[in-house]
Design a protein around this motif. Structure first.
Motif, PDB file in Angstrom:
ATOM      1  N   ALA A 181       1.066  -2.166   8.838  1.00 54.52           N
ATOM      2  CA  ALA A 181       1.212  -0.706   8.827  1.00 54.52           C
ATOM      3  C   ALA A 181       1.878  -0.225  10.110  1.00 54.52           C
ATOM      4  O   ALA A 181       1.519  -0.637  11.212  1.00 54.52           O
ATOM      5  CB  ALA A 181      -0.158  -0.055   8.670  1.00 54.52           C
ATOM      6  N   GLU A 209       0.821  -1.215   0.000  1.00 57.29           N
ATOM      7  CA  GLU A 209       0.000   0.000   0.000  1.00 57.29           C
ATOM      8  C   GLU A 209       0.854   1.264   0.000  1.00 57.29           C
ATOM      9  O   GLU A 209       0.327   2.379  -0.061  1.00 57.29           O
ATOM     10  CB  GLU A 209      -0.931   0.026   1.213  1.00 57.29           C
ATOM     11  N   TRP A 250      -3.730   0.571  13.052  1.00 61.01           N
ATOM     12  CA  TRP A 250      -2.299   0.828  13.159  1.00 61.01           C
ATOM     13  C   TRP A 250      -1.652  -0.045  14.220  1.00 61.01           C
ATOM     14  O   TRP A 250      -0.469  -0.358  14.147  1.00 61.01           O
ATOM     15  CB  TRP A 250      -2.059   2.288  13.497  1.00 61.01           C
ATOM     16  N   THR A 272      -5.539   6.338   3.518  1.00 58.45           N
ATOM     17  CA  THR A 272      -6.120   5.402   4.484  1.00 58.45           C
ATOM     18  C   THR A 272      -7.222   6.071   5.307  1.00 58.45           C
ATOM     19  O   THR A 272      -7.283   7.288   5.404  1.00 58.45           O
ATOM     20  CB  THR A 272      -5.052   4.873   5.462  1.00 58.45           C
ATOM     21  N   ASP A 273      -8.051   5.246   5.911  1.00 57.27           N
ATOM     22  CA  ASP A 273      -9.065   5.724   6.848  1.00 57.27           C
ATOM     23  C   ASP A 273      -9.388   4.593   7.807  1.00 57.27           C
ATOM     24  O   ASP A 273      -9.932   3.567   7.407  1.00 57.27           O
ATOM     25  CB  ASP A 273     -10.320   6.182   6.110  1.00 57.27           C
ATOM     26  N   VAL A 284      -7.255   2.649   9.539  1.00 55.51           N
ATOM     27  CA  VAL A 284      -6.339   1.509   9.541  1.00 55.51           C
ATOM     28  C   VAL A 284      -6.089   1.064  10.979  1.00 55.51           C
ATOM     29  O   VAL A 284      -5.934   1.901  11.872  1.00 55.51           O
ATOM     30  CB  VAL A 284      -4.993   1.892   8.870  1.00 55.51           C
TER      31      VAL A 284
END
Length: 541
Positions: free
Chosen positions: A280, A261, A333, A328-329, A331
């Motif tokens: 991520a 990504e 993390w 992203t929205d 994610v």
């Protein structure tokens, strides 16, 4: 609200907090570094009555440790020491300085904080026992030496201490001359300096390992300034010797350390240049700040050992990474096993990353990143319960830190101070007046113009003064320029750049800053219930 939820869990006898609200141990690596320092910061920023108690906590933890020795874990109830290995004590001390006390010092310039951070910095230098080819350094782990690099690079300026700079130089030489050549040009998570081999050759791109990537950017900034500006030949030779290997290191990490990504991932195998954990990385902005610090220093001083094309490549990779982030929205993390949005600390660290990058990295799409911050802070706030609590765990400190970073971004660093009497200037006010009754919003409109919106949030209206930030990087930290750095507080609107203030309202323009007046004094406003006042700000080009 998080701060208030925690205060009843401060031990009345020792003043200490546990790793959780019911925890039995005060650990410097987390309860002190990741929680307590932010708890004190909230109190200092808002003028809360709890500040007195929290200052007592700092005095207590200092007294419960032996002068000149590294921090040891303490029992919350009794203050008695808990057996702590020496390596853990160096780690805990470096964490408390870098994650906890550095941001406290930069925002406040407070004398008590300065005294404590100086004690611990001296101790880290004196107790360094890892032998390298260049002298004694604190440790062989990239996390610890990276934390010391970040801390002492700044404190060498803030406290004018040559021995702090020399430790930075020794660590930097050891990284560039020993670690990087032996690990494909990349920092190993742990290096055996006695045998000059990697204990763990993996490149940790997320925290608990990426600290050396961040720290070497600041170390290079220090070396370049001392070499090129102060004319110190040893430091100039260091800067020239470090420049090429560091440029290659940042290119390799930013080129091979990203997943499909385009996001920075967690771990990279140095031998194969392939990811071993492609998840991520919520600390993506930490690494980008280190790379940007290096680029700024190299360009600022014209380091001959690195080509402009290499610096531009690093800048391009920074921009590509940020572009991937803003796509992203929500994610996860951190904490994929957590329900369903992941752990709040992942959002806290990722939004923190974005705030630093927005402030310091000119090559990124600032508008897109700014908007992304607004949407992603909402994911962090969703983790807060109706009573104000979050996890009741030391990582609540990171929630508070990022909430403060975000509020300073949206207020431009302006502070509301309520009048406490006719003609009197009060401080930032706790509940019952002042900051809780007023909203302050800042918007930069152009290179030389900005606006401040002051809105009364309560039925009683609000009367007081709003004052701008100042160049803390120069006044408090005494840095030669505002270089990118984590655990800091970006400067969005500072008094030194303001050349005019004008209050707009009721159809009459009122001059708030006459000739010879100081912008530091800010502007006095009176706002009716539910109303707002707009202050026009003229900035130096």
């Amino acid at each position: 609200a998080v701060h208030d939820d925690w205060m009843p869990h401060r031990d009345g006898a020792t003043g200490l907090f546990g790793r959780t609200q019911e925890g039995a141990e005060w650990s410097y690596r987390d309860a002190a570094a990741d929680f307590f320092a932010h708890q004190l910061n909230v109190a200092m920023v808002t003028g809360a009555k709890s500040e007195t108690l929290l200052r007592e906590t700092m005095r207590s933890e200092r007294a419960l440790n032996v002068d000149g020795w590294l921090c040891r874990t303490l029992a919350v109830r009794t203050g008695e020491p808990v057996w702590t290995p020496v390596k853990e004590r160096m780690f805990g001390t470096s964490e408390y300085v870098k994650d906890g006390l550095l941001p406290l010092l930069e925002l406040s310039g407070d004398a008590q904080v300065r005294g404590r951070i100086g004690d611990l910095a001296d101790t880290m230098v004196a107790r360094s026992s890892q032998v390298s080819r260049f002298g004694l350094i604190p440790d062989g782990r990239s996390e610890v030496i990276g934390e010391v690099l970040q801390s002492l690079s700044r404190l060498a300026f803030a406290m004018d201490r040559g021995e702090y700079a020399e430790m930075v130089g020794r660590i930097g030489d050891a990284v560039v001359e020993q670690v990087l050549p032996g690990n494909q040009g990349l920092p190993a998570k742990e290096w055996d300096f006695d045998r000059d081999v990697a204990v763990r050759s993996v490149v940790q791109i997320r925290d608990h390992g990426n600290e050396v990537l961040v720290g070497m950017g600041e170390a290079f900034a220090l070396a370049a300034h001392r070499g090129y500006v102060l004319g110190e030949h040893e430091w100039r030779a260091r800067a020239e010797g470090w420049a090429g290997p560091l440029a290659r290191m940042y290119v390799l990490v930013l080129r091979h350390g990203r997943n499909e990504e385009g996001l920075l991932a967690n771990r990279l195998d140095a031998a194969s240049m392939t990811l071993t954990d492609s998840s991520a990385n919520d600390n993506w902005g930490y690494v980008l700040c280190g790379a940007e610090s290096f680029v700024q220093a190299a360009q600022r001083f014209g380091a001959a050992a690195v080509k402009e094309e290499e610096l531009e490549e690093i800048r391009g990779l920074i921009a590509q990474t940020v572009a991937a982030v803003v796509r992203t929205d929500g994610v996860r993390w951190q904490g994929a096993s957590e329900a369903p949005s992941g752990h709040q600390d992942g959002y806290a660290d990722s939004v923190e990353s974005a705030v630093y990058v927005l402030a310091h990295c000119a090559s990124v799409d600032a508008g897109a990143l700014d908007g992304w911050i607004d949407t992603q802070i909402a994911w962090m706030y969703r983790s807060q319960k109706a009573d104000g609590a979050v996890d009741r765990h030391y990582l609540d400190g990171n929630f508070m830190r990022t909430a403060l970073l975000y509020s300073r971004l949206r207020s431009g660093g302006w502070r509301a101070r309520e009048r406490t009497g006719e003609g009197a200037q009060g401080g930032d006010v706790d509940e019952g007046g002042g900051w809780s009754d007023v909203g302050v919003g800042y918007e930069r409109l152009s290179e030389d113009r900005a606006v401040l919106v002051v809105r009364a949030m309560s039925e009683r209206g609000w009367k007081g003064r709003v004052v701008p930030d100042v160049r803390r990087h120069a006044r408090v930290m005494r840095l030669p320029w505002d270089w990118p750095r984590i655990n800091s507080w970006p400067e969005w609107c500072v008094a030194e750049e303001i050349v005019g203030l004008r209050v707009l309202g009721l159809g009459v323009d009122g001059e708030a800053m006459g000739e010879g007046a100081s912008a530091e004094e800010g502007v006095e406003v009176e706002v009716g219930a539910g109303a707002e006042v707009i202050v026009e700000i003229r900035l130096r080009r």
